[in-house]
Design a protein around this motif. Structure first.
Motif, PDB file in Angstrom:
ATOM      1  N   TYR A   4     -12.487  -0.371 -32.986  1.00 28.54           N
ATOM      2  CA  TYR A   4     -11.197  -0.180 -33.620  1.00 28.54           C
ATOM      3  C   TYR A   4     -10.274  -1.256 -33.094  1.00 28.54           C
ATOM      4  O   TYR A   4     -10.061  -1.360 -31.907  1.00 28.54           O
ATOM      5  CB  TYR A   4     -10.604   1.189 -33.267  1.00 28.54           C
ATOM      6  CG  TYR A   4     -11.292   2.331 -33.965  1.00 28.54           C
ATOM      7  CD1 TYR A   4     -10.931   2.668 -35.249  1.00 28.54           C
ATOM      8  CD2 TYR A   4     -12.303   3.033 -33.345  1.00 28.54           C
ATOM      9  CE1 TYR A   4     -11.558   3.714 -35.902  1.00 28.54           C
ATOM     10  CE2 TYR A   4     -12.939   4.073 -33.984  1.00 28.54           C
ATOM     11  CZ  TYR A   4     -12.560   4.410 -35.262  1.00 28.54           C
ATOM     12  OH  TYR A   4     -13.175   5.429 -35.902  1.00 28.54           O
ATOM     13  N   THR A   5      -9.739  -2.066 -33.975  1.00 29.93           N
ATOM     14  CA  THR A   5      -8.792  -3.093 -33.547  1.00 29.93           C
ATOM     15  C   THR A   5      -7.408  -2.709 -34.019  1.00 29.93           C
ATOM     16  O   THR A   5      -7.239  -1.790 -34.814  1.00 29.93           O
ATOM     17  CB  THR A   5      -9.162  -4.474 -34.125  1.00 29.93           C
ATOM     18  OG1 THR A   5      -9.138  -4.397 -35.540  1.00 29.93           O
ATOM     19  CG2 THR A   5     -10.523  -4.937 -33.643  1.00 29.93           C
ATOM     20  N   THR A 136      -7.188 -11.321 -23.498  1.00 27.12           N
ATOM     21  CA  THR A 136      -6.720 -12.169 -24.594  1.00 27.12           C
ATOM     22  C   THR A 136      -6.753 -13.649 -24.231  1.00 27.12           C
ATOM     23  O   THR A 136      -6.628 -14.495 -25.111  1.00 27.12           O
ATOM     24  CB  THR A 136      -5.278 -11.795 -25.011  1.00 27.12           C
ATOM     25  OG1 THR A 136      -4.429 -11.863 -23.870  1.00 27.12           O
ATOM     26  CG2 THR A 136      -5.215 -10.409 -25.609  1.00 27.12           C
ATOM     27  N   GLN A 137      -6.902 -13.973 -22.966  1.00 24.90           N
ATOM     28  CA  GLN A 137      -6.894 -15.373 -22.535  1.00 24.90           C
ATOM     29  C   GLN A 137      -8.299 -15.914 -22.240  1.00 24.90           C
ATOM     30  O   GLN A 137      -8.489 -17.107 -22.117  1.00 24.90           O
ATOM     31  CB  GLN A 137      -6.018 -15.545 -21.280  1.00 24.90           C
ATOM     32  CG  GLN A 137      -4.602 -15.051 -21.415  1.00 24.90           C
ATOM     33  CD  GLN A 137      -3.832 -15.724 -22.544  1.00 24.90           C
ATOM     34  OE1 GLN A 137      -4.088 -16.847 -22.912  1.00 24.90           O
ATOM     35  NE2 GLN A 137      -2.854 -15.012 -23.098  1.00 24.90           N
ATOM     36  N   ARG A 138      -9.280 -15.024 -22.141  1.00 27.34           N
ATOM     37  CA  ARG A 138     -10.653 -15.416 -21.792  1.00 27.34           C
ATOM     38  C   ARG A 138     -11.466 -15.600 -23.062  1.00 27.34           C
ATOM     39  O   ARG A 138     -11.401 -14.780 -23.976  1.00 27.34           O
ATOM     40  CB  ARG A 138     -11.266 -14.307 -20.941  1.00 27.34           C
ATOM     41  CG  ARG A 138     -12.674 -14.562 -20.479  1.00 27.34           C
ATOM     42  CD  ARG A 138     -13.144 -13.360 -19.638  1.00 27.34           C
ATOM     43  NE  ARG A 138     -14.483 -13.572 -19.147  1.00 27.34           N
ATOM     44  CZ  ARG A 138     -15.581 -13.204 -19.784  1.00 27.34           C
ATOM     45  NH1 ARG A 138     -15.488 -12.593 -20.947  1.00 27.34           N
ATOM     46  NH2 ARG A 138     -16.765 -13.444 -19.273  1.00 27.34           N
ATOM     47  N   GLU A 166      -4.402 -15.978 -33.380  1.00 25.49           N
ATOM     48  CA  GLU A 166      -5.642 -16.749 -33.386  1.00 25.49           C
ATOM     49  C   GLU A 166      -5.981 -17.239 -31.975  1.00 25.49           C
ATOM     50  O   GLU A 166      -5.106 -17.563 -31.190  1.00 25.49           O
ATOM     51  CB  GLU A 166      -5.573 -17.918 -34.373  1.00 25.49           C
ATOM     52  CG  GLU A 166      -4.551 -18.977 -34.057  1.00 25.49           C
ATOM     53  CD  GLU A 166      -4.486 -20.078 -35.117  1.00 25.49           C
ATOM     54  OE1 GLU A 166      -5.359 -20.164 -35.986  1.00 25.49           O
ATOM     55  OE2 GLU A 166      -3.525 -20.859 -35.056  1.00 25.49           O
ATOM     56  N   TYR A 167      -7.273 -17.243 -31.692  1.00 25.52           N
ATOM     57  CA  TYR A 167      -7.753 -17.702 -30.397  1.00 25.52           C
ATOM     58  C   TYR A 167      -8.628 -18.932 -30.610  1.00 25.52           C
ATOM     59  O   TYR A 167      -9.610 -18.881 -31.347  1.00 25.52           O
ATOM     60  CB  TYR A 167      -8.552 -16.609 -29.672  1.00 25.52           C
ATOM     61  CG  TYR A 167      -8.983 -17.040 -28.296  1.00 25.52           C
ATOM     62  CD1 TYR A 167      -8.164 -16.829 -27.206  1.00 25.52           C
ATOM     63  CD2 TYR A 167     -10.199 -17.697 -28.093  1.00 25.52           C
ATOM     64  CE1 TYR A 167      -8.540 -17.257 -25.939  1.00 25.52           C
ATOM     65  CE2 TYR A 167     -10.576 -18.119 -26.833  1.00 25.52           C
ATOM     66  CZ  TYR A 167      -9.742 -17.900 -25.764  1.00 25.52           C
ATOM     67  OH  TYR A 167     -10.111 -18.329 -24.514  1.00 25.52           O
ATOM     68  N   ASP A 179      -7.404 -10.601 -31.400  1.00 24.70           N
ATOM     69  CA  ASP A 179      -7.777  -9.217 -31.107  1.00 24.70           C
ATOM     70  C   ASP A 179      -9.293  -9.058 -31.033  1.00 24.70           C
ATOM     71  O   ASP A 179      -9.817  -8.328 -30.188  1.00 24.70           O
ATOM     72  CB  ASP A 179      -7.206  -8.260 -32.161  1.00 24.70           C
ATOM     73  CG  ASP A 179      -5.703  -8.112 -32.068  1.00 24.70           C
ATOM     74  OD1 ASP A 179      -5.152  -8.360 -30.974  1.00 24.70           O
ATOM     75  OD2 ASP A 179      -5.065  -7.753 -33.075  1.00 24.70           O
ATOM     76  N   GLU A 180      -9.997  -9.744 -31.920  1.00 28.28           N
ATOM     77  CA  GLU A 180     -11.455  -9.683 -31.930  1.00 28.28           C
ATOM     78  C   GLU A 180     -12.021 -10.248 -30.626  1.00 28.28           C
ATOM     79  O   GLU A 180     -12.932  -9.670 -30.028  1.00 28.28           O
ATOM     80  CB  GLU A 180     -11.969 -10.494 -33.122  1.00 28.28           C
ATOM     81  CG  GLU A 180     -13.427 -10.310 -33.430  1.00 28.28           C
ATOM     82  CD  GLU A 180     -13.827 -11.082 -34.675  1.00 28.28           C
ATOM     83  OE1 GLU A 180     -14.803 -11.852 -34.584  1.00 28.28           O
ATOM     84  OE2 GLU A 180     -13.153 -10.936 -35.706  1.00 28.28           O
TER      85      GLU A 180
END
Length: 191
Positions: A4-5, A136-138, A166-167, A179-180
């Motif tokens: 669940y995101t 969120t940073q890795r 976006e990452y 988020d993914e």
């Protein structure tokens, strides 16, 4: 694994959105009455009636939110044996204007409390990721952790011109939804 995101949880009932709009209207109306009439405003019948309508709508919103939260947490514990969530610093996050209203409406503290007791009740495992864990940073592909000017914040990354959702890994070149990426990092803690 099904995850669940934030995007999947964000769909709110139309009734709730309607109530949010009415609350906003009543708040503006009361503020205008106070501005125009000062302390006398609170003594007028119209002010009292509007305040009662506002309080009624607050109660309705709270009831709908609690119902949604109870059903959602029950669904989670019935479907999964292990659940992992981030242990967010909610107080600190509420200080930022951008995240404040959404965070209050998400009721994260209440969600965590309910999920915790339901996991105990159903004999399921709840894993709390430390609030310092850089989900969120890795990069979930290569493990590179962004620091300094590379970090992605609520406004994205100003140095590289990326959006907040976006990452982009500057080591391996992976591009994915923020988020993914965070979900994959949290799933790595389960194993």
């Amino acid at each position: 694994h099904f995850n669940y995101t934030a995007g999947q949880i964000n769909t709110l009932p139309k009734r709730l959105n309607h109530l949010y709009q009415r609350i906003k209207y009543y708040q503006k109306s009361l503020a205008k009455k106070r501005t125009v009439n000062g302390k006398r405003a609170t003594k007028s019948n119209n002010y009292v009636k509007t305040r009662a309508k506002l309080q009624r709508d607050y109660r309705k919103v709270a009831n709908i939110q609690h119902d949604i939260m109870q059903k959602f947490t029950t669904q989670l514990v019935e479907e999964y044996d292990k659940i992992i969530i981030e242990d967010l610093a909610v107080k600190e996050m509420q200080m930022t204007h951008v995240a404040s209203k959404g965070l209050q409406r998400s009721m994260f503290g209440y969600f965590r409390q309910i999920l915790s007791y339901k996991c105990d009740w159903y004999d399921k495992k709840l894993i709390l990721a430390d609030k310092c864990y850089p989900s969120t940073q890795r990069c979930s592909k290569c493990g590179h952790i962004k620091t300094g000017e590379e970090k992605v914040g609520l406004n994205g990354n100003l140095k590289y011109g990326t959006k907040h959702n976006e990452y982009i890994c500057y080591e391996c070149g992976s591009v994915m939804d923020r988020d993914e990426n965070a979900v994959y990092n949290l799933l790595a803690l389960i194993n």
